[in-house]
Design a protein around this motif. Structure first.
Motif, short mmCIF file in Angstrom:
data_model
loop_
_atom_site.label_atom_id
_atom_site.label_comp_id
_atom_site.label_asym_id
_atom_site.label_seq_id
_atom_site.Cartn_x
_atom_site.Cartn_y
_atom_site.Cartn_z
N HIS A 58 0.83 -1.20 0.00
CA HIS A 58 0.00 0.00 0.00
C HIS A 58 0.87 1.25 0.00
O HIS A 58 0.66 2.18 -0.80
CB HIS A 58 -0.91 -0.01 1.24
CG HIS A 58 -1.96 1.05 1.23
ND1 HIS A 58 -3.30 0.78 1.34
CD2 HIS A 58 -1.88 2.40 1.10
CE1 HIS A 58 -3.99 1.90 1.28
NE2 HIS A 58 -3.15 2.90 1.15
N LEU A 59 1.87 1.28 0.87
CA LEU A 59 2.77 2.42 0.95
C LEU A 59 3.59 2.59 -0.32
O LEU A 59 3.78 3.71 -0.82
CB LEU A 59 3.70 2.26 2.16
CG LEU A 59 3.04 2.30 3.54
CD1 LEU A 59 4.06 1.96 4.62
CD2 LEU A 59 2.41 3.67 3.81
N ASP A 60 4.08 1.48 -0.86
CA ASP A 60 4.90 1.54 -2.07
C ASP A 60 4.10 2.05 -3.27
O ASP A 60 4.61 2.82 -4.09
CB ASP A 60 5.48 0.15 -2.38
CG ASP A 60 6.52 -0.29 -1.38
OD1 ASP A 60 6.97 0.54 -0.57
OD2 ASP A 60 6.87 -1.49 -1.37
N TYR A 65 2.88 6.51 -7.14
CA TYR A 65 2.03 7.48 -7.83
C TYR A 65 2.29 8.92 -7.37
O TYR A 65 2.07 9.86 -8.14
CB TYR A 65 0.55 7.09 -7.70
CG TYR A 65 0.19 6.05 -8.72
CD1 TYR A 65 0.02 6.40 -10.05
CD2 TYR A 65 0.12 4.70 -8.38
CE1 TYR A 65 -0.26 5.45 -11.02
CE2 TYR A 65 -0.15 3.74 -9.33
CZ TYR A 65 -0.34 4.13 -10.66
OH TYR A 65 -0.59 3.18 -11.63
N HIS A 66 2.76 9.07 -6.16
CA HIS A 66 3.17 10.39 -5.72
C HIS A 66 4.31 10.90 -6.61
O HIS A 66 4.29 12.05 -7.06
CB HIS A 66 3.63 10.34 -4.26
CG HIS A 66 4.16 11.65 -3.74
ND1 HIS A 66 3.36 12.73 -3.48
CD2 HIS A 66 5.44 12.04 -3.46
CE1 HIS A 66 4.09 13.75 -3.05
NE2 HIS A 66 5.36 13.36 -3.03
N GLN A 67 5.29 10.04 -6.86
CA GLN A 67 6.41 10.41 -7.73
C GLN A 67 5.96 10.57 -9.17
O GLN A 67 6.42 11.46 -9.89
CB GLN A 67 7.52 9.36 -7.63
CG GLN A 67 8.18 9.30 -6.27
CD GLN A 67 8.89 10.60 -5.91
OE1 GLN A 67 9.42 11.31 -6.78
NE2 GLN A 67 8.88 10.93 -4.63
N ALA A 72 5.31 13.51 -14.22
CA ALA A 72 4.62 13.33 -15.50
C ALA A 72 3.28 14.05 -15.49
O ALA A 72 2.80 14.48 -14.45
CB ALA A 72 4.39 11.83 -15.76
N ASN A 73 2.71 14.16 -16.67
CA ASN A 73 1.37 14.72 -16.81
C ASN A 73 0.38 13.77 -16.17
O ASN A 73 0.26 12.61 -16.57
CB ASN A 73 1.06 14.90 -18.30
CG ASN A 73 -0.27 15.61 -18.51
OD1 ASN A 73 -1.14 15.59 -17.66
ND2 ASN A 73 -0.39 16.24 -19.67
N GLU A 81 -3.85 4.23 -12.42
CA GLU A 81 -3.75 4.62 -11.01
C GLU A 81 -4.91 4.03 -10.21
O GLU A 81 -4.71 3.47 -9.13
CB GLU A 81 -3.71 6.13 -10.85
CG GLU A 81 -3.56 6.56 -9.39
CD GLU A 81 -3.30 8.05 -9.25
OE1 GLU A 81 -3.01 8.48 -8.11
OE2 GLU A 81 -3.38 8.79 -10.25
N GLU A 82 -6.12 4.16 -10.72
CA GLU A 82 -7.27 3.56 -10.04
C GLU A 82 -7.12 2.05 -9.98
O GLU A 82 -7.36 1.43 -8.94
CB GLU A 82 -8.57 3.92 -10.75
CG GLU A 82 -9.79 3.28 -10.09
CD GLU A 82 -11.09 3.58 -10.80
OE1 GLU A 82 -12.09 2.88 -10.52
OE2 GLU A 82 -11.12 4.51 -11.64
N ALA A 83 -6.71 1.44 -11.08
CA ALA A 83 -6.57 -0.01 -11.12
C ALA A 83 -5.58 -0.50 -10.06
O ALA A 83 -5.86 -1.45 -9.32
CB ALA A 83 -6.12 -0.46 -12.51
N ASP A 84 -4.44 0.16 -9.96
CA ASP A 84 -3.39 -0.28 -9.03
C ASP A 84 -3.79 -0.03 -7.58
O ASP A 84 -3.69 -0.91 -6.72
CB ASP A 84 -2.08 0.43 -9.34
CG ASP A 84 -1.49 0.04 -10.69
OD1 ASP A 84 -2.02 -0.91 -11.30
OD2 ASP A 84 -0.53 0.68 -11.12
#
Length: 273
Positions: A58-60, A65-67, A72-73, A81-84
């Motif tokens: 969860h943290l990783d 996605y924070h990075q 990136a755009n 992002e939602e899927a992961d």
């Protein structure tokens, strides 16, 4: 996700169970055409191999996605992002093997899956619902009005808690479980993502009852299961069509009992009037 599929046949029992859990999760997500990102496997591989727990994943994933948003755009991240993120949350729920059969518990499942992703996660639907279904030749299941949802959920969960499954045969149990899952789906409790929530809650319930995922049926046949639930919710007396859980039971027999029922979507489809 062929990289994960190889773990699903591992001789390591724990490794195999975790791989099947992820594949099941990806199957659940696939009903809305969500697929994990190519980089996601590198993140979850450590969990499958037992090197870290789901909390670390969860943290990783959050850090990834924070990075990604910084570098990136954001629009290019798309549905990955939602899927992961939702996949991680589903695995978190399924690993708990807990299910209290209450409206609060059901709402918690929806909220846990979608908080920070969709508005009003965990909040019951307040508007009418209707959706054309392929398996019904573009007809819709008749969903209850929003003012009845809370009462319907309370009664459904209360009735299910009272059932004693101990004296039932294996096939009869699957029939009863299928009826419960279909009725839960038919309430269409939330503004969005009802199919995925019903799938996850159904899995939470079955795992809490001591069932184990035997194979990757959900990964391969999630669309079949959705159509099977729709058929279990649909009535058209004019055409002589009544609800049936037989297709759901075939799916669940394959998933939990390692049966080899032939699953064909076209066999469920009804003809339009």
């Amino acid at each position: 996700m062929t990289q994960i599929e190889k773990y699903a046949t591992s001789r390591n029992k724990e490794e195999k169970e975790r791989a099947l859990l992820w594949l099941t999760t990806f199957g659940i997500q696939s009903v809305v055409n969500l697929k994990p990102s190519e980089d996601f496997f590198a993140i979850i591989k450590r969990h499958i191999e037992g090197e870290c727990d789901i909390n670390q994943i969860h943290l990783d994933t959050r850090e990834y996605y924070h990075q990604a948003h910084r570098n990136a755009n954001s629009s290019k991240l798309g549905h990955h992002e939602e899927a992961d993120k939702v996949s991680v949350r589903i695995v978190e729920l399924l690993e708990e093997h807990k299910c209290s059969l209450t409206m609060e518990d059901f709402s918690h499942t929806h909220r846990h899956m979608f908080h920070g992703i969709y508005h009003d996660s965990g909040k019951l639907r307040e508007h009418p619902a209707s959706k054309k279904e392929w398996v019904l030749s573009n007809s819709s299941v008749l969903y209850p009005s929003s003012d009845l949802i809370a009462d319907y959920l309370d009664r459904l969960f209360s009735k299910e808690r009272e059932i004693n499954y101990n004296h039932l045969s294996s096939s009869h149990r699957l029939h009863c479980y299928s009826e419960f899952i279909a009725k839960l789906f038919m309430i269409n409790a939330f503004h969005y993502a009802n199919t995925r929530t019903a799938f996850v809650y159904a899995m939470q319930y079955m795992l809490s009852r001591g069932y184990h995922i035997a194979n990757d049926t959900f990964y391969r046949e999630a669309w079949y299961f959705r159509n099977a639930i729709i058929r279990a919710c649909y009535t058209n007396m004019h055409q002589g069509i009544y609800p049936t859980t037989q297709f759901m039971e075939m799916f669940m027999g394959n998933l939990f009992l390692d049966e080899e029922n032939e699953l064909r979507n076209h066999r469920m489809m009804i003809k339009g009037e």
